[in-house]
Design a protein around this motif. Structure first.
Motif, PDB file in Angstrom:
ATOM      1  N   GLU A 119       0.802  -1.231   0.000  1.00 24.19           N
ATOM      2  CA  GLU A 119       0.000   0.000   0.000  1.00 24.19           C
ATOM      3  C   GLU A 119       0.835   1.281   0.000  1.00 24.19           C
ATOM      4  N   TYR A 170      -6.550  -1.521  -1.642  1.00 21.31           N
ATOM      5  CA  TYR A 170      -7.606  -1.131  -0.704  1.00 21.31           C
ATOM      6  C   TYR A 170      -8.710  -2.185  -0.652  1.00 21.31           C
ATOM      7  N   GLN A 226      -7.851  -5.284   1.319  1.00 20.47           N
ATOM      8  CA  GLN A 226      -7.852  -5.069   2.770  1.00 20.47           C
ATOM      9  C   GLN A 226      -9.222  -4.668   3.296  1.00 20.47           C
ATOM     10  N   HIS A 279     -10.889  -2.056   2.601  1.00 25.72           N
ATOM     11  CA  HIS A 279     -11.037  -0.606   2.761  1.00 25.72           C
ATOM     12  C   HIS A 279     -11.885  -0.087   1.600  1.00 25.72           C
ATOM     13  N   ARG A 318     -12.198   3.839   0.700  1.00 27.05           N
ATOM     14  CA  ARG A 318     -11.050   4.391  -0.027  1.00 27.05           C
ATOM     15  C   ARG A 318     -11.029   3.882  -1.470  1.00 27.05           C
TER      16      ARG A 318
END
Length: 691
Positions: free
Chosen positions: A316, A348, A351, A353, A356
């Motif tokens: 990342e 992202y 993970q 996320h 984002r």
């Protein structure tokens, strides 16, 4: 020259040294299905996407006279006509891709100059290519035709299969000859490389920089022909020569490191590529600085290795730094930021996320709309991915217009039979189902099912749609139609050897819901017994991505069997559910303890006291580990549960289990809660210990 005067695919060269061509002859080498290549033969006139250097160009292939198709993993010469001229020369390599996969490689061996460079004609040609893609997809045969699914004897009697087999028998000698011809060409090229290398070593010495350059060129030739081990060995030799001749952080060493790492990545040896990419990045930082584009590319290369190794936290920050460098050099709205935005979004998403990732996907959508236009298939793909992210974020209403736009674009460019259109169709139908817009979801499912049947698709691909249609029609009160769809889905699942038990149970439970609304208790009981029989045959045939749904469905089956007095069958289902929870959730998970509690009641009902005692002891042991800050309602339930089953525990074991539970209840519920008094009544010794 302005920035807008330069386009992808253009080359910088001396005048007259290279020319632009629209038609050329080439040698094609399709990948096999095992290497994500074509799954079916490619026929004459099929439109494809060609990648030459940095340009992506659509075009058609024309096979030699007498050759009707190219088999996956085979090879053939072909004449290629591009939609517009592009700089190309003898020996230029290119790739052919479908979607995100490279399906074939090729090399130009003869070209024909074309004088017409009209931009208007080029655009018109592109539009014709998009229209021909949909038509060609409809003409292209599929291995899921009925003759392929039939028995061997039935398949031989099928005219389509017989024609294909006879055609293959006719073309087989030519295919073998063309493959042999390509092998001979590769052998001649290898001999020329080896002769040149031997001459350089004799004239300049084995450690001369030109020897290193030739070793790398020969390694790249081996890489293109799939000889990765030979290419790896030559790159190691070239790197060793450059390390002896140059300083540690010289640019030539960084280049050799890059090629060797690339060959490791081709073989999926990412852990071996990482230290090379790290050295390459350190060298580029020292030579160019942190804000140079080449440094950013080295960051991206290293981050991609981390990504493939699933080391998201290491990938990342590198992707973020690379994107920042390119934004400084190009601007935040530059079209060349596409690849870097996609890389960061994937990290992202991996993970979870999603917020984002959605912000980056919106940037990509704006970029695609400027680069390709509002109605381009690439824009449709971006809209589809954005809608999936919004579903992950539970913003379903925002996903609906994105799905609708993507579906309309794909319908216009590809037609209904294309896979991209079908994905959007199913995605929108599922979304309508989640929003309970059943009247809008039903026609989409019916349309997709009818389309799959018209194209003779595999029945296993129709079963999930029929299962969803069963839910939708039951919700709309169309019980007869729902029962018919659910029964057909169940028949398809049971006839398939690859069907997952979880999917079959889901189908049966949908039928159970239909029967319960019609108050058909006999059919409900039969449905539960069928589910029990299936679980006995293949208890752990579960899709790893749907294990939670499978556990829930098995609990529904256990409860249903209990309602009809089938306690022995329900106990067996409870045991299977426990095995499933232990496998996917872990032996010490709270949900595993819940499965144990469900099983204890059946153990006692069937007088299996020893099994009940062991299960209760194990369940309370799990809760003791996992319940430090557990909900107060669960603590009250545990107290009641222990009171109900205290006769299967001895006094010593009862004391050992209840003492930690008493401490938890005091902390969470208070010293004067009724559950505390209940525990004191179960085991009076606890009151003395408390005092």
């Amino acid at each position: 020259m302005k920035r807008t005067d330069v386009e992808r695919g253009q080359v910088l060269t001396s005048p007259g040294s290279i020319k632009a061509y629209k038609k050329f002859k080439a040698i094609l080498q399709p990948h096999s299905e095992a290497k994500d290549g074509w799954k079916v033969p490619t026929w004459n006139g099929y439109p494809l996407k060609f990648s030459l250097r940095t340009a992506d160009v659509s075009g058609l292939i024309k096979l030699p006279e007498g050759v009707q198709m190219i088999m996956p993993g085979g090879g053939s010469e072909a004449e290629i006509e591009l939609s517009f001229p592009i700089a190309i020369d003898h020996g230029t390599y290119f790739t052919i891709s479908e979607g995100e996969h490279i399906v074939a490689n090729g090399m130009c061996n003869e070209s024909e100059k074309v004088q017409d460079f009209s931009r208007e004609k080029m655009v018109k040609s592109d539009q014709q290519q998009y229209q021909s893609i949909a038509k060609a997809d409809q003409r292209r045969p599929s291995i899921s035709d009925p003759g392929v699914e039939a028995t061997a004897q039935e398949a031989m009697n099928n005219p389509l299969v017989s024609n294909i087999i006879s055609s293959l028998q006719e073309q087989l000698p030519l295919i073998l000859a063309q493959s042999s011809k390509q092998q001979e060409a590769n052998t001649r090229a290898e001999n020329r490389y080896q002769q040149h290398l031997d001459a350089l070593k004799q004239r300049l010495g084995p450690n001369h920089p030109q020897v290193s350059d030739t070793l790398i060129e020969m390694a790249l030739f081996y890489r293109k022909t799939g000889r990765y081990m030979d290419a790896e060995e030559l790159c190691k030799q070239a790197l060793h020569i450059r390390e002896e001749q140059q300083e540690p952080n010289h640019h030539d060493i960084a280049v050799a490191l890059s090629w060797l790492a690339m060959i490791y990545c081709d073989q999926k040896k990412y852990s071996q590529a990482v230290p090379l990419r790290q050295r390459q990045l350190e060298s580029m930082r020292e030579q160019r600085g942190d804000d140079h584009p080449e440094t950013a590319l080295s960051m991206t290369d290293l981050a991609l290795c981390y990504f493939e190794l699933q080391q998201w936290q290491l990938a990342e920050p590198l992707f973020q730094q690379a994107l920042s460098v390119h934004e400084k050099n190009l601007g935040v709205d530059h079209l060349d930021l596409e690849r870097h935005l996609v890389n960061l979004e994937k990290v992202y998403y991996a993970q979870a996320h999603y917020a984002r990732a959605e912000a980056l996907r919106r940037r990509l959508l704006a970029l695609y709309e400027r680069k390709y236009g509002l109605e381009h298939p690439q824009t449709a793909m971006c809209l589809y991915n954005l809608a999936l992210l919004q579903i992950k974020l539970q913003r379903l209403n925002e996903a609906v217009p994105n799905f609708q736009r993507a579906l309309n674009i794909n319908r216009k460019h590809y037609g209904l039979s294309h896979s991209h259109t079908q994905k959007c169709l199913v995605g929108l139908a599922d979304l309508y189902g989640q929003l309970k817009y059943y009247s809008q979801a039903e026609p989409l499912y019916l349309e997709h099912i009818a389309l799959l049947r018209e194209t003779n698709a595999e029945r296993s691909s129709i079963a999930p749609l029929l299962n969803q249609l069963c839910k939708i029609e039951a919700a709309r009160g169309k019980y007869a139609e729902a029962e018919r769809a659910g029964q057909e889905a169940f028949d398809i699942y049971t006839q398939s050897e690859d069907a997952y038990t979880g999917d079959i149970l889901d189908c049966l439970l949908n039928l159970r819901n239909v029967y319960s609304r019609g108050r058909q208790s006999q059919k409900i009981e039969q449905t539960y017994l069928r589910a029990y029989t299936i679980l006995q045959k293949q208890p752990l045939r579960i899709n790893d991505k749907k294990y939670v749904q499978a556990i829930r469905n098995q609990n529904y089956v256990r409860t249903g069997l209990m309602q009809f007095g089938k306690f022995a069958e329900a106990e067996q289902v409870g045991r299977l559910t426990l095995v499933l929870a232990e496998r996917y959730l872990g032996a010490d998970d709270v949900n595993t303890a819940n499965c144990l509690l469900n099983l204890i009641w059946l153990n006692r009902r069937l007088m299996h006291q020893e099994e009940a005692r062991k299960n209760l002891q194990r369940a309370l042991g799990i809760y003791e580990l996992r319940i430090a800050s557990y909900h107060r309602i669960m603590l009250e339930f545990l107290g009641s549960f222990v009171e109900l089953h205290r006769n299967i525990l001895g006094d010593k074991m009862l004391w050992q289990l209840l003492l930690p539970l008493l401490g938890l209840c005091k902390r969470q519920l208070g010293a004067y809660h009724p559950t505390i008094n209940m525990l004191y009544q179960i085991c009076p010794e606890l009151r003395k210990q408390s005092v």
